[in-house]
Design an enzyme around this catalytic site. Sequence first.
Site, PDB file in Angstrom:
ATOM      1  N   CYS A   6       0.684  -1.254  -0.151  1.00 55.22           N
ATOM      2  CA  CYS A   6       0.112  -0.123   0.014  1.00 55.22           C
ATOM      3  C   CYS A   6       0.829   1.195  -0.031  1.00 55.22           C
ATOM      4  O   CYS A   6       0.341   2.398   0.382  1.00 55.22           O
ATOM      5  CB  CYS A   6      -0.715  -0.062   1.204  1.00 55.22           C
ATOM      6  SG  CYS A   6      -2.020  -1.375   1.135  1.00 55.22           S
ATOM      7  N   LYS A  51      -7.831   0.089  10.544  1.00 60.28           N
ATOM      8  CA  LYS A  51      -7.967  -0.802   9.691  1.00 60.28           C
ATOM      9  C   LYS A  51      -6.823  -1.992  10.172  1.00 60.28           C
ATOM     10  O   LYS A  51      -5.707  -1.429  10.347  1.00 60.28           O
ATOM     11  CB  LYS A  51      -7.515  -0.195   8.576  1.00 60.28           C
ATOM     12  CG  LYS A  51      -7.404  -1.431   7.240  1.00 60.28           C
ATOM     13  CD  LYS A  51      -7.239  -0.871   6.055  1.00 60.28           C
ATOM     14  CE  LYS A  51      -6.914  -2.234   4.976  1.00 60.28           C
ATOM     15  NZ  LYS A  51      -6.734  -1.617   3.406  1.00 60.28           N
ATOM     16  N   LYS A 107     -12.500  -1.256  10.196  1.00 56.81           N
ATOM     17  CA  LYS A 107     -12.439  -2.687   9.134  1.00 56.81           C
ATOM     18  C   LYS A 107     -11.620  -3.366   9.798  1.00 56.81           C
ATOM     19  O   LYS A 107     -10.493  -3.430  10.100  1.00 56.81           O
ATOM     20  CB  LYS A 107     -12.071  -2.009   7.870  1.00 56.81           C
ATOM     21  CG  LYS A 107     -11.761  -2.941   6.771  1.00 56.81           C
ATOM     22  CD  LYS A 107     -11.044  -2.182   5.600  1.00 56.81           C
ATOM     23  CE  LYS A 107     -10.690  -3.211   4.316  1.00 56.81           C
ATOM     24  NZ  LYS A 107     -10.255  -2.571   3.377  1.00 56.81           N
TER      25      LYS A 107
HETATM   26  C1  PBG Z   1      -6.460  -1.597   0.224  1.00 57.14           C
HETATM   27  C2  PBG Z   1      -7.850  -2.137   0.594  1.00 57.14           C
HETATM   28  C3  PBG Z   1      -7.873  -3.534   1.034  1.00 57.14           C
HETATM   29  C4  PBG Z   1      -9.389  -3.633   1.298  1.00 57.14           C
HETATM   30  C5  PBG Z   1      -9.989  -2.381   0.767  1.00 57.14           C
HETATM   31  N1  PBG Z   1      -8.889  -1.440   0.742  1.00 57.14           N
HETATM   32  C6  PBG Z   1      -7.191  -4.789   0.995  1.00 57.14           C
HETATM   33  C7  PBG Z   1      -6.124  -4.713   1.951  1.00 57.14           C
HETATM   34  O1  PBG Z   1      -5.862  -3.842   2.826  1.00 57.14           O
HETATM   35  O2  PBG Z   1      -5.403  -5.742   1.937  1.00 57.14           O
HETATM   36  C8  PBG Z   1     -10.152  -4.906   1.650  1.00 57.14           C
HETATM   37  C9  PBG Z   1     -11.651  -5.067   1.463  1.00 57.14           C
HETATM   38  C10 PBG Z   1     -12.145  -6.399   1.634  1.00 57.14           C
HETATM   39  O3  PBG Z   1     -11.679  -7.681   2.155  1.00 57.14           O
HETATM   40  O4  PBG Z   1     -13.587  -6.592   1.322  1.00 57.14           O
HETATM   41  N2  PBG Z   1      -6.561  -0.912  -0.893  1.00 57.14           N
END
Ligand code: PBG
Length: 328
Positions: A130, A200, A253
């Site tokens: 990321c 997150k 999340k």
């Molecule tokens: C990163 C991002 C992720 C998700 C949303 N934005 C993946 C991660 O951080 O690995 C996950 C969403 C989902 O699992 O439904 N851009």
Amino acid sequence: MPFPVERPRRLRRTSALRALVRETVVTPRDLVLPMFFHAGLVEPRPIATMPGVDQLPVSHAARAAREAATLGLGGVMLFGLPVAKDERGERGADPDGPVPRAIREMKSAAPGLVVMADVCVDEYTTHGHCGVLRTAPDGAVDVDNDATLDVLSRIALAYAEAGADVVAPSDMMDGRVGAIRAALDGVGFTDTAILSYAVKYASAFYGPFRDAADCAPQFGDRAGYQMDPGNAREASREARLDEQEGADMLMVKPALPYLDVLSKVREATSLPVAAYNVSGEYAMLKAAVSAGMLDEPRAVLEVLTSIRRAGADFILTYHAAFAAGLLG
Ligand code: PBG
């Protein structure tokens, strides 16, 4: 005055009484549907790990927007898959990339629909992390926080210019909300809102998404920037920092394994709080349904109710269209 005078069952006697005293309800307005736009497709392509979810060509964006508006959804959250990736995820900021194109199509087809766009480089980097990488003198590679802020800000700007109502940074770099707010305000996008993925966690439940968005990290994991699942106090800290940097809304999340955290964040802020019912939560429920183990409509509505009850003002969920259909 205990039993036999007190009898909670009195208010459960009829469905009308139950409806009258129900504390938490879910409506289509509370649901935001995540969508994946793939620059290289001409037809929808099913995502094997997420039954019922497709990667979409940009040519389907207008129709998808009208459907979401007709269902009365609270909004959509867009993710993009480019035709080619690079080390720094620069194509995320391309005004002709799949997300800016889809935003323009959606806003012109359904101007009243709230269009949000996920801001992160992982779909656009060859390594799937990321952020921008750096190599320490001892050879260790990690994500360079401050160097990532610039590309994130340019991605957010490209989405704002395309007409997104909300930009949603999901990268977990420190300081990105402030950097994005400054970049937007600097060129007059003072009305574009920021929904921060403030809290997150480094979660196993993103597994199916990494197929959907083709962004599985090619080495290591995301534990150096996403939160440790054991931490709840840290959630309030992340929420406070993003609020101070100018976030308009905060997100927690994943949702189901973190309902306690969601309820703490709800207490800690007066901003709207969202929760993301992520791909793994969706896949788990769909697998149980297809094995005949759960009743889908009841299970979906109970999951969404629980997330609202824990404190979410709205929920990002792949069940959004199905649930809106049930809720009428
Ligand atoms: C990163 C991002 C992720 C998700 C949303 N934005 C993946 C991660 O951080 O690995 C996950 C969403 C989902 O699992 O439904 N851009």
